[in-house]
Design a protein around this motif. Structure first.
Motif, PDB file in Angstrom:
ATOM      1  N   ARG A  89      16.768 -78.911  56.912  1.00 13.95           N
ATOM      2  CA  ARG A  89      15.316 -79.073  57.042  1.00 13.95           C
ATOM      3  C   ARG A  89      14.907 -80.526  57.259  1.00 13.95           C
ATOM      4  NH1 ARG A  89      12.529 -76.410  52.060  1.00 13.95           N
ATOM      5  NH2 ARG A  89      12.906 -78.527  51.404  1.00 13.95           N
ATOM      6  N   LEU A  90      15.819 -81.449  57.009  1.00 16.91           N
ATOM      7  CA  LEU A  90      15.495 -82.869  57.070  1.00 16.91           C
ATOM      8  C   LEU A  90      15.907 -83.472  58.408  1.00 16.91           C
ATOM      9  CD1 LEU A  90      16.763 -83.879  53.507  1.00 16.91           C
ATOM     10  CD2 LEU A  90      14.477 -83.117  54.178  1.00 16.91           C
ATOM     11  N   ARG A  91      15.091 -84.353  58.918  1.00 21.54           N
ATOM     12  CA  ARG A  91      15.385 -85.012  60.187  1.00 21.54           C
ATOM     13  C   ARG A  91      16.643 -85.869  60.062  1.00 21.54           C
ATOM     14  NH1 ARG A  91      10.507 -87.854  62.201  1.00 21.54           N
ATOM     15  NH2 ARG A  91       9.986 -85.750  62.834  1.00 21.54           N
ATOM     16  N   GLU A  92      16.701 -86.678  59.028  1.00 21.83           N
ATOM     17  CA  GLU A  92      17.861 -87.542  58.799  1.00 21.83           C
ATOM     18  C   GLU A  92      18.257 -87.432  57.323  1.00 21.83           C
ATOM     19  OE1 GLU A  92      19.164 -92.113  59.582  1.00 21.83           O
ATOM     20  OE2 GLU A  92      17.827 -91.076  60.958  1.00 21.83           O
ATOM     21  N   PRO A  93      19.370 -86.764  57.048  1.00 21.14           N
ATOM     22  CA  PRO A  93      19.785 -86.569  55.648  1.00 21.14           C
ATOM     23  C   PRO A  93      20.093 -87.894  54.948  1.00 21.14           C
ATOM     24  CG  PRO A  93      21.000 -85.108  57.111  1.00 21.14           C
ATOM     25  CD  PRO A  93      20.257 -86.088  57.977  1.00 21.14           C
ATOM     26  N   PRO A  94      19.580 -88.057  53.742  1.00 21.31           N
ATOM     27  CA  PRO A  94      19.861 -89.256  52.955  1.00 21.31           C
ATOM     28  C   PRO A  94      21.215 -89.119  52.246  1.00 21.31           C
ATOM     29  CG  PRO A  94      18.464 -87.799  51.710  1.00 21.31           C
ATOM     30  CD  PRO A  94      18.671 -87.159  53.060  1.00 21.31           C
ATOM     31  N   PRO A  95      21.654 -90.164  51.559  1.00 20.81           N
ATOM     32  CA  PRO A  95      22.841 -90.018  50.716  1.00 20.81           C
ATOM     33  C   PRO A  95      22.580 -88.906  49.696  1.00 20.81           C
ATOM     34  CG  PRO A  95      22.143 -92.321  50.829  1.00 20.81           C
ATOM     35  CD  PRO A  95      21.079 -91.498  51.493  1.00 20.81           C
ATOM     36  N   CYS A  96      23.625 -88.162  49.342  1.00 13.43           N
ATOM     37  CA  CYS A  96      23.480 -87.030  48.417  1.00 13.43           C
ATOM     38  C   CYS A  96      24.555 -87.088  47.341  1.00 13.43           C
ATOM     39  CB  CYS A  96      23.645 -85.707  49.157  1.00 13.43           C
ATOM     40  SG  CYS A  96      22.485 -85.452  50.489  1.00 13.43           S
ATOM     41  N   ARG A  97      24.261 -86.413  46.231  1.00 12.69           N
ATOM     42  CA  ARG A  97      25.284 -86.221  45.208  1.00 12.69           C
ATOM     43  C   ARG A  97      24.987 -84.928  44.457  1.00 12.69           C
ATOM     44  NH1 ARG A  97      22.443 -90.464  41.943  1.00 12.69           N
ATOM     45  NH2 ARG A  97      21.747 -89.316  40.092  1.00 12.69           N
ATOM     46  N   PHE A  98      26.017 -84.446  43.748  1.00 13.04           N
ATOM     47  CA  PHE A  98      25.923 -83.209  42.978  1.00 13.04           C
ATOM     48  C   PHE A  98      26.112 -83.546  41.500  1.00 13.04           C
ATOM     49  CE2 PHE A  98      27.250 -82.115  47.233  1.00 13.04           C
ATOM     50  CZ  PHE A  98      26.436 -81.038  47.528  1.00 13.04           C
ATOM     51  N   ASP A  99      25.056 -83.319  40.728  1.00 13.65           N
ATOM     52  CA  ASP A  99      25.082 -83.598  39.297  1.00 13.65           C
ATOM     53  C   ASP A  99      25.096 -82.302  38.508  1.00 13.65           C
ATOM     54  OD1 ASP A  99      24.755 -86.198  40.181  1.00 13.65           O
ATOM     55  OD2 ASP A  99      22.878 -86.555  39.099  1.00 13.65           O
ATOM     56  N   VAL A 100      25.566 -82.378  37.287  1.00 13.48           N
ATOM     57  CA  VAL A 100      25.525 -81.246  36.358  1.00 13.48           C
ATOM     58  C   VAL A 100      24.868 -81.721  35.071  1.00 13.48           C
ATOM     59  CG1 VAL A 100      26.888 -79.627  34.971  1.00 13.48           C
ATOM     60  CG2 VAL A 100      27.580 -80.135  37.323  1.00 13.48           C
ATOM     61  N   ILE A 101      23.908 -80.933  34.605  1.00 16.88           N
ATOM     62  CA  ILE A 101      23.327 -81.145  33.277  1.00 16.88           C
ATOM     63  C   ILE A 101      23.892 -80.033  32.406  1.00 16.88           C
ATOM     64  CG2 ILE A 101      21.240 -80.988  31.866  1.00 16.88           C
ATOM     65  CD1 ILE A 101      20.969 -83.462  33.381  1.00 16.88           C
ATOM     66  N   GLN A 109      23.895 -83.444  28.245  1.00 18.95           N
ATOM     67  CA  GLN A 109      24.775 -84.404  28.898  1.00 18.95           C
ATOM     68  C   GLN A 109      24.522 -84.348  30.396  1.00 18.95           C
ATOM     69  OE1 GLN A 109      28.987 -83.733  28.371  1.00 18.95           O
ATOM     70  NE2 GLN A 109      29.521 -85.691  29.264  1.00 18.95           N
ATOM     71  N   TRP A 110      24.333 -85.513  30.986  1.00 20.99           N
ATOM     72  CA  TRP A 110      24.071 -85.624  32.421  1.00 20.99           C
ATOM     73  C   TRP A 110      25.311 -86.210  33.085  1.00 20.99           C
ATOM     74  CZ3 TRP A 110      20.095 -89.650  34.649  1.00 20.99           C
ATOM     75  CH2 TRP A 110      20.012 -89.512  36.035  1.00 20.99           C
ATOM     76  N   MET A 111      25.953 -85.416  33.909  1.00 27.75           N
ATOM     77  CA  MET A 111      27.146 -85.862  34.618  1.00 27.75           C
ATOM     78  C   MET A 111      26.783 -86.138  36.069  1.00 27.75           C
ATOM     79  SD  MET A 111      29.779 -83.200  32.886  1.00 27.75           S
ATOM     80  CE  MET A 111      28.481 -81.974  32.736  1.00 27.75           C
ATOM     81  N   ARG A 112      26.647 -87.409  36.395  1.00 31.30           N
ATOM     82  CA  ARG A 112      26.331 -87.808  37.752  1.00 31.30           C
ATOM     83  C   ARG A 112      27.578 -87.649  38.628  1.00 31.30           C
ATOM     84  NH1 ARG A 112      23.962 -91.366  34.282  1.00 31.30           N
ATOM     85  NH2 ARG A 112      21.734 -91.740  34.495  1.00 31.30           N
ATOM     86  N   ALA A 113      27.351 -87.215  39.866  1.00 33.97           N
ATOM     87  CA  ALA A 113      28.453 -87.027  40.824  1.00 33.97           C
ATOM     88  C   ALA A 113      29.589 -86.212  40.196  1.00 33.97           C
ATOM     89  CB  ALA A 113      28.955 -88.385  41.328  1.00 33.97           C
ATOM     90  N   ALA A 114      29.209 -85.084  39.600  1.00 35.93           N
ATOM     91  CA  ALA A 114      30.164 -84.230  38.887  1.00 35.93           C
ATOM     92  C   ALA A 114      31.195 -83.608  39.832  1.00 35.93           C
ATOM     93  CB  ALA A 114      29.423 -83.134  38.129  1.00 35.93           C
ATOM     94  N   PHE A 115      30.810 -83.384  41.070  1.00 37.16           N
ATOM     95  CA  PHE A 115      31.735 -82.880  42.085  1.00 37.16           C
ATOM     96  C   PHE A 115      31.206 -83.315  43.450  1.00 37.16           C
ATOM     97  CE2 PHE A 115      28.673 -79.512  41.267  1.00 37.16           C
ATOM     98  CZ  PHE A 115      28.325 -79.050  42.515  1.00 37.16           C
ATOM     99  N   ASP A 116      32.018 -83.122  44.482  1.00 35.47           N
ATOM    100  CA  ASP A 116      31.572 -83.513  45.824  1.00 35.47           C
ATOM    101  C   ASP A 116      31.625 -82.304  46.769  1.00 35.47           C
ATOM    102  OD1 ASP A 116      34.231 -83.259  46.721  1.00 35.47           O
ATOM    103  OD2 ASP A 116      34.633 -85.366  46.323  1.00 35.47           O
ATOM    104  N   ALA A 117      31.168 -82.522  47.980  1.00 37.13           N
ATOM    105  CA  ALA A 117      31.059 -81.428  48.941  1.00 37.13           C
ATOM    106  C   ALA A 117      32.388 -81.095  49.613  1.00 37.13           C
ATOM    107  CB  ALA A 117      30.010 -81.762  50.005  1.00 37.13           C
ATOM    108  N   GLY A 118      33.413 -81.864  49.326  1.00 36.96           N
ATOM    109  CA  GLY A 118      34.713 -81.676  49.957  1.00 36.96           C
ATOM    110  C   GLY A 118      35.296 -80.366  49.685  1.00 36.96           C
TER     111      GLY A 118
END
Length: 118
Positions: A89-101, A109-118
């Protein structure tokens, strides 16, 4: 309390926590159309512009690995699938990450960059 109500309350708490850390809500319970798609509990924007896809998990105890361990490979694939759909939906995707609370026994507990899209 129903399981749905308990999950909604956990998402409310996670949202408040993230907003307290300066993140801004873009979407809640974003779902891809059709069967077999994915869902993202919270889509947030971090202060630096990063798009953050957040999975919220709540468990009563740490048995069986606890809340964070419940975000396995299948769940991660569904979240990544939904994130890719959201990004279309976005014209130009920004940097992204996947977090888990994760929430257990009243803690959060907030886990930043808990996993990646790979």
């Amino acid at each position: 309390m129903t399981t749905k109500a308990d999950g909604d309350a956990a998402e409310d708490r996670a949202l408040a926590h993230l907003q307290g850390q300066g993140l801004r809500l873009l979407a809640r319970n974003y779902r891809t159309p059709g069967r077999g798609g994915g869902e993202i509990d919270l889509v947030m924007r971090d202060r630096d512009g990063t798009l953050v896809f957040v999975e919220v998990r709540k468990r009563g105890s740490r048995s069986f690995g606890g809340a964070a361990a419940s975000v396995g490979a299948t769940k991660q694939r569904r979240i990544v699938f939904a994130a890719r759909h959201f990004l279309l939906r976005l014209r130009e995707p920004p940097p992204c990450r996947f977090d888990v609370i994760s929430m257990e026994g009243g803690g959060i507990q907030w886990m930043r960059a808990a996993f990646d899209a790979g």
